[in-house]
Design a protein around this motif. Structure first.
Motif, short mmCIF file in Angstrom:
data_model
loop_
_atom_site.label_atom_id
_atom_site.label_comp_id
_atom_site.label_asym_id
_atom_site.label_seq_id
_atom_site.Cartn_x
_atom_site.Cartn_y
_atom_site.Cartn_z
N ASN A 137 0.81 -1.22 0.00
CA ASN A 137 0.00 0.00 0.00
C ASN A 137 0.84 1.26 0.00
O ASN A 137 0.32 2.36 -0.24
CB ASN A 137 -0.95 0.02 1.21
N GLU A 189 -4.34 2.94 2.82
CA GLU A 189 -5.17 1.98 2.10
C GLU A 189 -4.77 1.93 0.63
O GLU A 189 -4.10 2.82 0.11
CB GLU A 189 -6.65 2.37 2.22
N LEU A 190 -5.18 0.86 -0.03
CA LEU A 190 -5.05 0.76 -1.47
C LEU A 190 -6.33 1.27 -2.12
O LEU A 190 -7.43 1.10 -1.58
CB LEU A 190 -4.83 -0.70 -1.89
N ARG A 191 -6.19 1.87 -3.30
CA ARG A 191 -7.37 2.30 -4.02
C ARG A 191 -8.23 1.08 -4.36
O ARG A 191 -7.70 0.00 -4.63
CB ARG A 191 -6.98 3.04 -5.30
N PRO A 192 -9.57 1.23 -4.38
CA PRO A 192 -10.44 0.08 -4.68
C PRO A 192 -10.10 -0.59 -6.01
O PRO A 192 -10.22 -1.80 -6.14
CB PRO A 192 -11.84 0.71 -4.71
N GLN A 193 -9.66 0.19 -7.01
CA GLN A 193 -9.33 -0.40 -8.31
C GLN A 193 -8.16 -1.37 -8.18
O GLN A 193 -8.11 -2.38 -8.88
CB GLN A 193 -8.99 0.71 -9.32
N ASP A 219 1.07 3.94 -7.09
CA ASP A 219 -0.01 3.20 -7.74
C ASP A 219 0.42 2.60 -9.08
O ASP A 219 0.02 1.48 -9.43
CB ASP A 219 -1.23 4.10 -7.95
#
Length: 339
Positions: free
Chosen positions: A107, A153-157, A111
């Motif tokens: 995380n 957090e990680l992006r939902p994608q 990205d």
């Protein structure tokens, strides 16, 4: 000196996580595993233990500050400058082929690097075109990512692109904690003796993974399993179709793990939470029930005030009405005219 790694068969507890790791070892096309949990929960130990179950046994760790060139590979400068020819210098994806690529604190990676890793893990191929070279090589590895939600957090994608997602319990029971420490101390004091004592269990686990990989292709992706999974994904409100495909592959891998000839309900149920945990649509916040208001009562009709009440209420200068006698109507007097 040979490096000794703690065997996966000797890990205390974490049964669901060990199963998920074995499933992606059976079918890497599932898309890797994202492990969530606090520090000190042996996440890297589990990932290293998984590598020993794979044919190559490769275990590659991706450093947090790794550049894109180090990950995918780049131009070999020595060959380019010394010999005047373009030659590919392999990166971490090439080294991880056939083994495990471990990314701690995924995380915290940019990205675009996470996206790049997930693309390679899903396709099994690394294709690079840069610096005058065009190169393509196999990159069939099991991607294991770890994260601590308290650090970001990680992006939902990106979450959706990890095949399976599990969380480790940060508070094991006292008896379990004691057994973890007991085995760890035994391993540290004499690794050879510890590995020998767990050799049979580890070999059995390795043989089961190998048999499941060989059996996998013969298990059909039948319509009954596909329709059951589609119904449950729709009921869970997941976006897109990746969950359906991952669930179907994971259920087939579990059937192969059991030694079954086809996907059954137990396979679908066992992997359900692995697939849906990071894909379920969050429920809307519950609204507090509105309290029914009591019916409003009409105010009582006002009572005429007496003179005393009127004066006490501040109506000064008003006189109470006096009754008047009603008599005959009299003409006003007429005055005599002067002569």
């Amino acid at each position: 000196m040979t490096d000794h790694h703690f065997p996966l068969a000797a890990v205390v507890g974490a049964d669901d996580l060990k199963l998920a790791l074995c499933l992606v070892a059976v079918d890497p096309a599932i898309g890797g595993v994202l492990i969530e949990g606090p520090r000190g929960m042996a996440k890297s130990t589990l990932a290293r233990g998984l590598a020993e179950l794979l044919p190559s046994g490769h275990f590659v760790t991706l450093p947090l500050g790794a550049s894109e060139e180090r990950i995918v590979g780049t131009l070999d400068l020595d060959a380019a400058l010394g010999e005047g020819r373009a030659q590919f210098c392999p990166g971490l994806l090439s080294k991880a082929d056939g083994g495990v690529l471990y990314v701690d604190e995924v995380n915290l990676l940019p990205d675009h690097l996470v996206d790049l890793l997930l693309d390679a893990a899903a396709s099994g191929v690394n294709h690079i075109e840069r610096d005058g070279i065009s190169h393509r090589h196999s990159a069939r590895f099991v991607l294991i990512g770890t994260m601590n939600g308290e650090e970001g957090e990680l992006r939902p994608q990106l979450l959706d692109r990890f095949g399976l997602n599990l969380a480790l319990d940060g508070q094991p029971q006292p008896a379990q904690r004691a057994e973890i420490m007991r085995r760890r101390l035994a391993f540290d004091s004499d690794p050879q003796a510890f590995l020998h004592s767990w050799a049979d269990a580890q070999n059995e686990l390795r043989s089961r993974c190998l048999s499941a990989r060989e059996r996998l292709a013969a298990i059909p992706l039948d319509d009954a399993a596909l329709e059951a999974i589609a119904q449950r994904c729709f009921a869970a409100g997941v976006d897109g179709l990746r969950a359906d495909l991952v669930w179907l592959r994971a259920a087939r891998a579990h059937a192969a793990w059991r030694g079954a000839a086809q996907i059954e309900e137990i396979d679908i149920d066992t992997v359900a939470d692995f697939v849906l945990r990071h894909r379920r649509r969050p429920a809307p916040p519950a609204q507090a029930p509105q309290q029914q208001q009591p019916p409003q009562q009409q105010p009582p009709a006002p009572i005429p005030a007496t003179s005393e009440q009127a004066q006490s209420d501040g109506q000064w200068g008003e006189l109470p009405a006096q009754p008047q006698a009603m008599g005959e109507r009299r003409e006003p007097p007429r005055w005599a005219k002067k002569p």
